[in-house]
Motif scaffolding. Structure first.
Motif, mmCIF file in Angstrom:
data_model
loop_
_atom_site.group_PDB
_atom_site.id
_atom_site.type_symbol
_atom_site.label_atom_id
_atom_site.label_comp_id
_atom_site.label_asym_id
_atom_site.label_seq_id
_atom_site.Cartn_x
_atom_site.Cartn_y
_atom_site.Cartn_z
ATOM 1 N N ALA A 13 4.108 -13.570 -5.267
ATOM 2 C CA ALA A 13 4.539 -13.113 -6.590
ATOM 3 C C ALA A 13 4.729 -11.602 -6.615
ATOM 4 O O ALA A 13 5.699 -11.090 -7.205
ATOM 5 C CB ALA A 13 3.525 -13.542 -7.645
ATOM 6 N N GLU A 14 3.821 -10.854 -5.966
ATOM 7 C CA GLU A 14 3.923 -9.395 -5.961
ATOM 8 C C GLU A 14 5.095 -8.927 -5.115
ATOM 9 O O GLU A 14 5.717 -7.907 -5.408
ATOM 10 C CB GLU A 14 2.622 -8.774 -5.457
ATOM 11 N N ILE A 15 5.403 -9.659 -4.044
ATOM 12 C CA ILE A 15 6.559 -9.309 -3.217
ATOM 13 C C ILE A 15 7.835 -9.424 -4.047
ATOM 14 O O ILE A 15 8.690 -8.531 -4.036
ATOM 15 C CB ILE A 15 6.628 -10.217 -1.974
ATOM 16 N N LYS A 16 7.959 -10.509 -4.795
ATOM 17 C CA LYS A 16 9.134 -10.680 -5.654
ATOM 18 C C LYS A 16 9.179 -9.597 -6.729
ATOM 19 O O LYS A 16 10.230 -9.003 -6.991
ATOM 20 C CB LYS A 16 9.115 -12.061 -6.310
ATOM 21 N N ARG A 17 8.023 -9.316 -7.342
ATOM 22 C CA ARG A 17 7.973 -8.317 -8.413
ATOM 23 C C ARG A 17 8.370 -6.930 -7.891
ATOM 24 O O ARG A 17 9.083 -6.186 -8.563
ATOM 25 C CB ARG A 17 6.571 -8.292 -9.019
ATOM 26 N N THR A 18 7.937 -6.583 -6.691
ATOM 27 C CA THR A 18 8.272 -5.281 -6.119
ATOM 28 C C THR A 18 9.768 -5.169 -5.854
ATOM 29 O O THR A 18 10.363 -4.092 -6.009
ATOM 30 C CB THR A 18 7.490 -5.059 -4.812
ATOM 31 N N CYS A 19 10.398 -6.279 -5.473
ATOM 32 C CA CYS A 19 11.844 -6.269 -5.217
ATOM 33 C C CYS A 19 12.640 -5.894 -6.474
ATOM 34 O O CYS A 19 13.750 -5.349 -6.379
ATOM 35 C CB CYS A 19 12.304 -7.639 -4.727
ATOM 36 N N LYS A 20 12.084 -6.180 -7.635
ATOM 37 C CA LYS A 20 12.818 -5.947 -8.879
ATOM 38 C C LYS A 20 13.048 -4.469 -9.155
ATOM 39 O O LYS A 20 14.040 -4.100 -9.779
ATOM 40 C CB LYS A 20 12.064 -6.582 -10.050
ATOM 41 N N TYR A 21 12.133 -3.596 -8.702
ATOM 42 C CA TYR A 21 12.263 -2.178 -9.038
ATOM 43 C C TYR A 21 12.322 -1.255 -7.820
ATOM 44 O O TYR A 21 12.442 -0.050 -7.967
ATOM 45 C CB TYR A 21 11.106 -1.741 -9.948
ATOM 46 N N ASP A 22 12.223 -1.792 -6.608
ATOM 47 C CA ASP A 22 12.204 -0.950 -5.415
ATOM 48 C C ASP A 22 13.286 -1.423 -4.446
ATOM 49 O O ASP A 22 13.091 -2.352 -3.670
ATOM 50 C CB ASP A 22 10.821 -1.019 -4.756
ATOM 51 N N ASP A 23 14.443 -0.775 -4.491
ATOM 52 C CA ASP A 23 15.567 -1.162 -3.636
ATOM 53 C C ASP A 23 15.262 -0.937 -2.162
ATOM 54 O O ASP A 23 15.724 -1.686 -1.295
ATOM 55 C CB ASP A 23 16.827 -0.384 -4.025
ATOM 56 N N TYR A 24 14.491 0.120 -1.873
ATOM 57 C CA TYR A 24 14.143 0.399 -0.478
ATOM 58 C C TYR A 24 13.287 -0.723 0.085
ATOM 59 O O TYR A 24 13.487 -1.167 1.225
ATOM 60 C CB TYR A 24 13.406 1.728 -0.379
ATOM 61 N N PHE A 25 12.336 -1.207 -0.703
ATOM 62 C CA PHE A 25 11.489 -2.317 -0.270
ATOM 63 C C PHE A 25 12.333 -3.568 -0.043
ATOM 64 O O PHE A 25 12.135 -4.294 0.934
ATOM 65 C CB PHE A 25 10.411 -2.588 -1.318
ATOM 66 N N THR A 26 13.274 -3.820 -0.944
ATOM 67 C CA THR A 26 14.147 -4.987 -0.800
ATOM 68 C C THR A 26 14.947 -4.905 0.494
ATOM 69 O O THR A 26 15.109 -5.902 1.203
ATOM 70 C CB THR A 26 15.104 -5.092 -1.999
ATOM 71 N N ALA A 27 15.431 -3.704 0.810
ATOM 72 C CA ALA A 27 16.184 -3.529 2.058
ATOM 73 C C ALA A 27 15.314 -3.814 3.268
ATOM 74 O O ALA A 27 15.794 -4.356 4.277
ATOM 75 C CB ALA A 27 16.739 -2.107 2.131
ATOM 76 N N GLN A 28 14.014 -3.476 3.176
ATOM 77 C CA GLN A 28 13.092 -3.738 4.288
ATOM 78 C C GLN A 28 13.007 -5.227 4.595
ATOM 79 O O GLN A 28 12.829 -5.620 5.762
ATOM 80 C CB GLN A 28 11.693 -3.217 3.934
ATOM 81 N N LEU A 29 13.102 -6.063 3.583
ATOM 82 C CA LEU A 29 13.003 -7.508 3.790
ATOM 83 C C LEU A 29 14.103 -8.007 4.719
ATOM 84 O O LEU A 29 13.913 -8.949 5.487
ATOM 85 C CB LEU A 29 13.057 -8.252 2.465
ATOM 86 N N PHE A 30 15.264 -7.371 4.647
ATOM 87 C CA PHE A 30 16.398 -7.756 5.496
ATOM 88 C C PHE A 30 16.340 -7.081 6.860
ATOM 89 O O PHE A 30 16.753 -7.671 7.866
ATOM 90 C CB PHE A 30 17.727 -7.392 4.828
ATOM 91 N N GLU A 31 15.840 -5.854 6.905
ATOM 92 C CA GLU A 31 15.970 -5.041 8.114
ATOM 93 C C GLU A 31 14.809 -5.165 9.083
ATOM 94 O O GLU A 31 14.961 -4.925 10.276
ATOM 95 C CB GLU A 31 16.125 -3.568 7.707
ATOM 96 N N GLN A 32 13.640 -5.533 8.586
ATOM 97 C CA GLN A 32 12.470 -5.559 9.475
ATOM 98 C C GLN A 32 12.520 -6.749 10.417
ATOM 99 O O GLN A 32 12.931 -7.846 10.037
ATOM 100 C CB GLN A 32 11.183 -5.612 8.652
ATOM 101 N N GLU A 33 12.101 -6.533 11.651
ATOM 102 C CA GLU A 33 12.036 -7.606 12.638
ATOM 103 C C GLU A 33 10.678 -8.283 12.517
ATOM 104 O O GLU A 33 9.636 -7.635 12.536
ATOM 105 C CB GLU A 33 12.201 -7.040 14.052
ATOM 106 N N TYR A 34 10.687 -9.619 12.382
ATOM 107 C CA TYR A 34 9.451 -10.369 12.179
ATOM 108 C C TYR A 34 9.045 -11.177 13.405
ATOM 109 O O TYR A 34 7.984 -11.765 13.431
ATOM 110 C CB TYR A 34 9.603 -11.320 10.987
ATOM 111 N N VAL A 35 9.910 -11.247 14.386
ATOM 112 C CA VAL A 35 9.623 -12.102 15.535
ATOM 113 C C VAL A 35 8.526 -11.474 16.382
ATOM 114 O O VAL A 35 8.598 -10.301 16.709
ATOM 115 C CB VAL A 35 10.901 -12.321 16.368
#
Length: 308
Positions: free
Chosen positions: A286-308
């Motif tokens: 829930a907090e991850i989704k909430r942070t995406c609403k107001y932090d564009d940089y954080f949202t970009a991290q979700l796409f750019e970070q390598e998780y493997v």
């Protein structure tokens, strides 16, 4: 979204998340897409449905199958999924199913392909269930057993204790003969006890499963419990993504794929940063989704970070 090609979008979805899943333990379950039919907002008969294919180790959905005629054709959708190339691993996996998917052709095909399954048996397979109970009664003593008591409150705010018992004969390659199924090697009985913390009233339930392989009772317990992660995924779709609150009768499958895409990104971040603190608190879904609403940089991290 009107002219979106569902299959093309699904192809992109599978390619993107194929790098993040192990495909060793797979749970498959269907879900209604409420609000997916303009003339049937209040009747399930008109709603479309989707089959979600989840990697239980990473809690990531890596594929879907679309059911245009509601969940009544869940079995045919599952058969189509098994016929697709490159959807599952060539190295083998363990599939877990609810009772509706415990079908002869499905389980036999899995066994013939060298994969493994754990399948629940309920009243809709009355003959098979009665045969399992009779065989267990004849065997009397389980080969192995494992019990676990959840000290937290769950299942309607009650204490839960589960005991898993595994039955088969050491002198035979199969646990039970049935001319419809190729290779039933283990019979599994799960005893569930719910205790009300206030009244101490107890409720007892028993369920039965079959498997085409043998392992310890504790391992079966973990694999059975992990199947429910697909239900948790559905819960997040309803609560975080508010799927049931949206009317989406224009390209409902495309919108469902995009919801899964976003939810997978939340889950990947959660897997890698369970103990990380976000500005508003612990890194829950829930907090991850909430942070995406107001932090564009954080949202970009979700796409750019390598998780493997």
């Amino acid at each position: 979204m009107t002219n979106t090609d569902n299959n093309a979008l699904e192809k992109v979805f599978r390619q993107y998340f194929s790098n993040y899943v192990k495909k060793e333990n797979v749970a498959i379950d269907g879900k209604w897409l409420n609000g997916s039919d303009a003339n049937g907002q209040y009747t399930n008969e008109c709603h479309k449905a989707i089959l979600n294919i989840l990697d239980k180790d990473t809690k990531i959905v890596f594929g879907h199958k679309f059911m245009a005629k509601n969940k009544a054709n869940e079995i045919s959708a599952l058969k189509q999924a098994f016929d697709e190339d490159n959807l599952f691993s060539d190295e083998g996996q363990i599939f877990s199913f609810d009772a509706i998917q415990t079908q002869t052709e499905i389980l036999n095909n899995i066994d013939n392909n060298g994969d493994k399954y754990i399948a629940k048996v309920k009243g809709n397979q009355k003959e098979l269930k009665n045969k399992i109970i009779e065989t267990i009664d004849d065997l009397k003593t389980p080969i192995d057993s494992y019990s676990f008591e959840d000290l937290g409150l769950s299942c309607g705010k009650k204490y839960v204790k589960r005991e898993v018992e595994v039955f088969y004969s050491k002198s035979m390659d199969i646990a039970m003969y049935d001319d419809r199924f190729n290779n039933i090697k283990s019979l599994i009985r799960v005893k569930k006890t719910l205790t009300d913390p206030k009244t101490k009233e107890q409720t007892f339930m028993t369920s039965y499963l079959i498997a085409n392989f043998r392992t310890t009772a504790e391992d079966f317990y973990n694999k059975i419990i992990s199947h429910w992660r697909v239900e948790t995924y559905h819960y997040h779709l309803d609560m975080l993504m508010e799927e049931d609150e949206h009317i989406a009768y224009k390209e409902p499958f495309s919108i469902a794929i995009l919801r899964s895409f976003a939810l997978n990104l939340f889950q990947l971040f959660h897997n890698a940063h369970k103990d990380k603190k976000l500005p508003t608190g612990k890194a829950t879904m829930a907090e991850i989704k909430r942070t995406c609403k107001y932090d564009d940089y954080f949202t970009a991290q979700l796409f750019e970070q390598e998780y493997v």
